[in-house]
Design a protein around this motif. Structure first.
Motif, PDB file in Angstrom:
ATOM      1  N   TRP A 111      -2.219  -6.933  10.000  1.00  0.00           N
ATOM      2  CA  TRP A 111      -1.648  -7.211   8.683  1.00  0.00           C
ATOM      3  C   TRP A 111      -2.566  -6.689   7.579  1.00  0.00           C
ATOM      4  O   TRP A 111      -2.119  -6.057   6.614  1.00  0.00           O
ATOM      5  N   SER A 112      -3.865  -6.941   7.718  1.00  0.00           N
ATOM      6  CA  SER A 112      -4.824  -6.525   6.692  1.00  0.00           C
ATOM      7  C   SER A 112      -4.907  -5.013   6.569  1.00  0.00           C
ATOM      8  O   SER A 112      -4.977  -4.478   5.456  1.00  0.00           O
ATOM      9  N   SER A 113      -4.910  -4.301   7.694  1.00  0.00           N
ATOM     10  CA  SER A 113      -4.958  -2.837   7.649  1.00  0.00           C
ATOM     11  C   SER A 113      -3.756  -2.282   6.908  1.00  0.00           C
ATOM     12  O   SER A 113      -3.875  -1.340   6.118  1.00  0.00           O
ATOM     13  N   THR A 114      -2.601  -2.868   7.161  1.00  0.00           N
ATOM     14  CA  THR A 114      -1.378  -2.393   6.517  1.00  0.00           C
ATOM     15  C   THR A 114      -1.411  -2.660   5.020  1.00  0.00           C
ATOM     16  O   THR A 114      -1.178  -1.762   4.209  1.00  0.00           O
ATOM     17  N   LEU A 115      -1.737  -3.885   4.636  1.00  0.00           N
ATOM     18  CA  LEU A 115      -1.720  -4.186   3.195  1.00  0.00           C
ATOM     19  C   LEU A 115      -2.873  -3.523   2.463  1.00  0.00           C
ATOM     20  O   LEU A 115      -2.720  -3.112   1.309  1.00  0.00           O
ATOM     21  N   CYS A 116      -4.022  -3.342   3.103  1.00  0.00           N
ATOM     22  CA  CYS A 116      -5.128  -2.614   2.463  1.00  0.00           C
ATOM     23  C   CYS A 116      -4.753  -1.153   2.249  1.00  0.00           C
ATOM     24  O   CYS A 116      -5.101  -0.557   1.221  1.00  0.00           O
ATOM     25  N   GLY A 117      -4.048  -0.567   3.205  1.00  0.00           N
ATOM     26  CA  GLY A 117      -3.577   0.810   3.041  1.00  0.00           C
ATOM     27  C   GLY A 117      -2.631   0.932   1.864  1.00  0.00           C
ATOM     28  O   GLY A 117      -2.721   1.874   1.072  1.00  0.00           O
ATOM     29  N   GLN A 118      -1.730  -0.022   1.741  1.00  0.00           N
ATOM     30  CA  GLN A 118      -0.806  -0.004   0.605  1.00  0.00           C
ATOM     31  C   GLN A 118      -1.566  -0.163  -0.707  1.00  0.00           C
ATOM     32  O   GLN A 118      -1.307   0.550  -1.675  1.00  0.00           O
ATOM     33  N   ALA A 119      -2.510  -1.087  -0.750  1.00  0.00           N
ATOM     34  CA  ALA A 119      -3.287  -1.307  -1.975  1.00  0.00           C
ATOM     35  C   ALA A 119      -4.114  -0.074  -2.316  1.00  0.00           C
ATOM     36  O   ALA A 119      -4.180   0.337  -3.481  1.00  0.00           O
ATOM     37  N   MET A 120      -4.721   0.542  -1.318  1.00  0.00           N
ATOM     38  CA  MET A 120      -5.560   1.724  -1.523  1.00  0.00           C
ATOM     39  C   MET A 120      -4.770   2.874  -2.140  1.00  0.00           C
ATOM     40  O   MET A 120      -5.296   3.657  -2.914  1.00  0.00           O
ATOM     41  N   HIS A 121      -3.496   2.944  -1.786  1.00  0.00           N
ATOM     42  CA  HIS A 121      -2.652   4.036  -2.269  1.00  0.00           C
ATOM     43  C   HIS A 121      -1.730   3.570  -3.400  1.00  0.00           C
ATOM     44  O   HIS A 121      -0.644   4.107  -3.595  1.00  0.00           O
ATOM     45  N   GLU A 122      -2.207   2.535  -4.110  1.00  0.00           N
ATOM     46  CA  GLU A 122      -1.587   2.042  -5.347  1.00  0.00           C
ATOM     47  C   GLU A 122      -0.165   1.525  -5.189  1.00  0.00           C
ATOM     48  O   GLU A 122       0.661   1.652  -6.082  1.00  0.00           O
ATOM     49  N   LEU A 123       0.104   0.915  -4.046  1.00  0.00           N
ATOM     50  CA  LEU A 123       1.375   0.227  -3.829  1.00  0.00           C
ATOM     51  C   LEU A 123       1.101  -1.279  -3.859  1.00  0.00           C
ATOM     52  O   LEU A 123       1.298  -1.993  -2.884  1.00  0.00           O
ATOM     53  N   GLY A 124       0.619  -1.739  -5.011  1.00  0.00           N
ATOM     54  CA  GLY A 124       0.194  -3.121  -5.153  1.00  0.00           C
ATOM     55  C   GLY A 124       1.287  -4.137  -4.877  1.00  0.00           C
ATOM     56  O   GLY A 124       1.073  -5.113  -4.167  1.00  0.00           O
ATOM     57  N   LYS A 125       2.477  -3.901  -5.416  1.00  0.00           N
ATOM     58  CA  LYS A 125       3.579  -4.853  -5.220  1.00  0.00           C
ATOM     59  C   LYS A 125       3.940  -4.964  -3.745  1.00  0.00           C
ATOM     60  O   LYS A 125       4.133  -6.060  -3.221  1.00  0.00           O
TER      61      LYS A 125
END
Length: 195
Positions: A111-125
């Motif tokens: 879960w963390s890898s997925t959401l960190c990837g999204q956050a890293m690539h500016e998909l905060g929502k």
């Protein structure tokens, strides 16, 4: 060594990867392939780590395909999480989500890898939605890595109040002590908002 088995090859490859010598690790991977040994889950995860550190996405994709060809379960917890992490770090979020969705089991690292990837690539929502989904449908507790992604997502989405709430909930609700990376996320969040 007169006889090198998969364990010995994997141990040396892992040592090179962990010491920051990913190019040498991939050369040894090539030698392992030439020796005719069939990789197992541990060796694939080690090789994938070297690919991620070097940014060798094509080789990582090849490993993903290889895992299917050798009748290795490509969606086991360790291998699936390794693939999600590789794709997310390289900006291939669609591939990361495809692997994530196909996994029968997920842990907090997945879960963390997925959401960190999204956050890293500016998909905060999207990252914050995934965090809420994790809390709603699993009994997993977020960890330090999870909160780094959550706070980064709040920063990219400009959600100051939500970021402050998550930051406070780390210790109060989840007993996760904020570290330097969390304080850094908060400085970024407040700075982006002119605070």
């Amino acid at each position: 060594m007169p006889h090198k088995d998969l364990v010995s090859w994997s141990a040396v490859i892992s040592a090179y990867t962990q010491s920051g010598q990913s190019k040498q690790a991939l050369l040894l991977f090539r030698n392992t392939q030439l020796s005719g040994l069939k990789p197992d889950e541990v060796s694939l995860v080690n090789w994938r780590t070297a690919c991620t550190l070097l940014g060798a996405l094509d080789l990582g994709r090849w490993l993903h395909a290889l895992s299917g060809r050798i009748r290795f379960d490509p969606l086991s917890l360790a291998w699936g999480t390794a693939l999600v992490d590789m794709y997310a770090k390289r900006g291939c979020l669609r591939a990361a989500l495809q692997v994530f969705e196909k996994m029968p089991r997920r842990n907090v690292l997945t879960w963390s890898s997925t959401l960190c990837g999204q956050a890293m690539h500016e998909l905060g929502k999207e990252a914050l939605d995934l965090f809420e989904k994790m809390k709603a449908i699993t009994c997993l507790r977020p960890n330090e890595i999870t909160f780094t992604g959550v706070l980064s997502a709040c920063s990219h989405a400009g959600l100051v109040i939500k970021g402050l709430r998550h930051f406070l909930s780390m210790d109060e609700e989840y007993c996760v002590k904020p570290g330097i990376q969390h304080f850094g996320c908060m400085v970024e969040l407040l700075g982006r908002s002119g605070l």
